[in-house]
Design an enzyme around this catalytic site. Structure first.
Site, mmCIF file in Angstrom:
data_model
loop_
_atom_site.group_PDB
_atom_site.id
_atom_site.type_symbol
_atom_site.label_atom_id
_atom_site.label_comp_id
_atom_site.label_asym_id
_atom_site.label_seq_id
_atom_site.Cartn_x
_atom_site.Cartn_y
_atom_site.Cartn_z
ATOM 1 N N LYS A 216 0.843 -1.204 0.000
ATOM 2 C CA LYS A 216 0.000 0.000 0.000
ATOM 3 C C LYS A 216 0.875 1.251 0.000
ATOM 4 O O LYS A 216 0.605 2.216 -0.715
ATOM 5 C CB LYS A 216 -0.941 -0.018 1.208
ATOM 6 C CG LYS A 216 -2.056 -1.050 1.061
ATOM 7 C CD LYS A 216 -2.820 -1.309 2.346
ATOM 8 C CE LYS A 216 -3.769 -2.493 2.175
ATOM 9 N NZ LYS A 216 -4.448 -2.906 3.394
ATOM 10 N N GLN B 107 -4.430 -1.837 9.488
ATOM 11 C CA GLN B 107 -4.334 -3.169 8.883
ATOM 12 C C GLN B 107 -4.865 -4.244 9.840
ATOM 13 O O GLN B 107 -4.514 -4.268 11.018
ATOM 14 C CB GLN B 107 -2.867 -3.455 8.519
ATOM 15 C CG GLN B 107 -2.648 -4.759 7.794
ATOM 16 C CD GLN B 107 -3.309 -4.778 6.412
ATOM 17 O OE1 GLN B 107 -3.226 -3.828 5.643
ATOM 18 N NE2 GLN B 107 -3.971 -5.880 6.092
ATOM 19 N N ASP C 86 -11.133 2.403 3.937
ATOM 20 C CA ASP C 86 -11.400 0.958 3.887
ATOM 21 C C ASP C 86 -12.904 0.677 3.899
ATOM 22 O O ASP C 86 -13.322 -0.469 3.674
ATOM 23 C CB ASP C 86 -10.758 0.259 5.102
ATOM 24 C CG ASP C 86 -9.431 -0.412 4.742
ATOM 25 O OD1 ASP C 86 -9.197 -0.653 3.542
ATOM 26 O OD2 ASP C 86 -8.657 -0.694 5.668
#
Ligand code: NDP
Length: 293
Positions: free
Chosen positions: A52, A96, A119
């Site tokens: 990322k 994450q 997200d």
């Protein structure tokens, strides 16, 4: 059979973002800024966060990765997120997963403000998706829709069968495909581990989207001839013969199913790359909203 190539599709999405961003930079605006937070030492998570960061930078975004030790307290993590929440020069924040067991992932996903929740895990963004309103959609389902769009695969009126009902893939995927939108309007069946006779449903799918985490689980006899098969699954299979010590395998038995399917995604080289492109796309959208563009 047509291979749905995540590499070229993701590149073309990133190129469009790059071109648009160049104009904003030319006009004197700052760059988009994505913050990723990694807690602990999980190998796969580290790889995802590195990817990322690399992809954000390659696109000309500012990227901050906060790497925290395994014993980070939940309150410390919340305080860090709140600092980024109130920083006007941060556009997107992601934490994450999986998080260490002592941290409640549900609390953390609700701490990121919905406007920076690239997200799409916040209840407000999930709720908007369920209602068909505009919000941030989880990157993997969004990446799948971007793939269908890039290959102009018709969805309206088709039967889409989604296997797996997790909050990050299967459930938002089923909502997206059923929504009244250009790349939705499917009749959707959502299958899970309690589904009786899974093959009965998968064989009816015009579009079959599989996210269960069981390598090679979907075999050719479970697929309708000509169907579009999207394999979200990624499992690391140990292989001492390889430099990395493993290889990646999807939930679909690719070699068998490619003989039956009309379109199919490979693993690797399919949905994984689209997920990154969708995350960057969400971040760019958060930036534009933040900058009033
Ligand atoms: P989860 O483990 O959270 O969910 C798996 C789902 O599959 C559950 O809903 C489960 O049902 C269902 N399931 C399990 N076994 C069966 C079965 N025999 N028949 C039908 N359904 C079954 O996984 P995720 O959704 O997080 O991830 C799924 C896969 O996708 C993994 O391989 C993961 O690595 C990959 N992934 C890939 C991404 C990418 O970028 N390409 C991003 C995210 C995930 P139940 O709810 O009843 O338990």
């Amino acid at each position: 059979m047509i291979l749905l190539d995540g590499k070229t599709t993701a590149e073309s999405i990133k190129e469009n973002i790059r071109e648009e961003l160049d104009t904003h930079i030319h006009n004197g605006l700052r760059r988009p800024h994505l913050v990723a937070i990694l807690v602990g030492n999980d190998g796969a998570s580290k790889t995802y966060v590195d990817s990322k960061e690399r992809n954000s930078r390659a696109l000309g975004f500012n990227s901050t990765v906060l790497r925290l030790p395994e014993d980070t307290t939940q309150q410390f993590l919340i305080d860090k997120i709140n600092t980024f929440n109130s920083d006007p020069e941060v556009d997107g924040i992601l934490v994450q997963s999986p998080l260490p067991g002592h941290i409640d992932e549900r609390v953390i996903t609700q701490t990121i403000v919905p406007e920076k929740d690239v997200d799409g895990f916040h209840d407000i963004n999930m709720g908007k998706l369920a209602k068909g309103d505009e919000g941030f959609v989880s990157a993997t389902p969004l990446g799948v829709v971007m793939m269908l769009k890039a290959y102009r695969i018709p969805t309206s009126g088709k039967h889409c069968v989604v296997v797996g009902r997790s909050n990050i893939v299967g459930r938002p995927m089923s909502l997206l495909m059923s929504n009244n939108s250009e790349y939705g309007n499917c009749t959707v069946t959502l299958c899970h581990s309690r589904t009786t006779d899974l093959g009965h449903f998968t064989r009816q799918a015009d579009i079959l989207i599989v996210a269960l985490g069981k390598p090679g689980f979907i075999t050719s006899d479970m697929v309708k001839p000509g169907a579009t098969v999207i394999d979200v699954g990624i499992t690391r299979i140990e292989d001492p013969g390889r430099k990395s010590g493993y290889y990646l395998k999807g939930d679909v038995d690719f070699n068998g199913v490619k003989e039956v399917a009309g379109h199919i995604t490979p693993v690797p080289g399919g949905v994984g790359l689209m997920t990154i492109a969708a995350l960057l796309s969400n971040t760019f959208r958060a930036y534009k909203l933040n900058m009033g563009l």
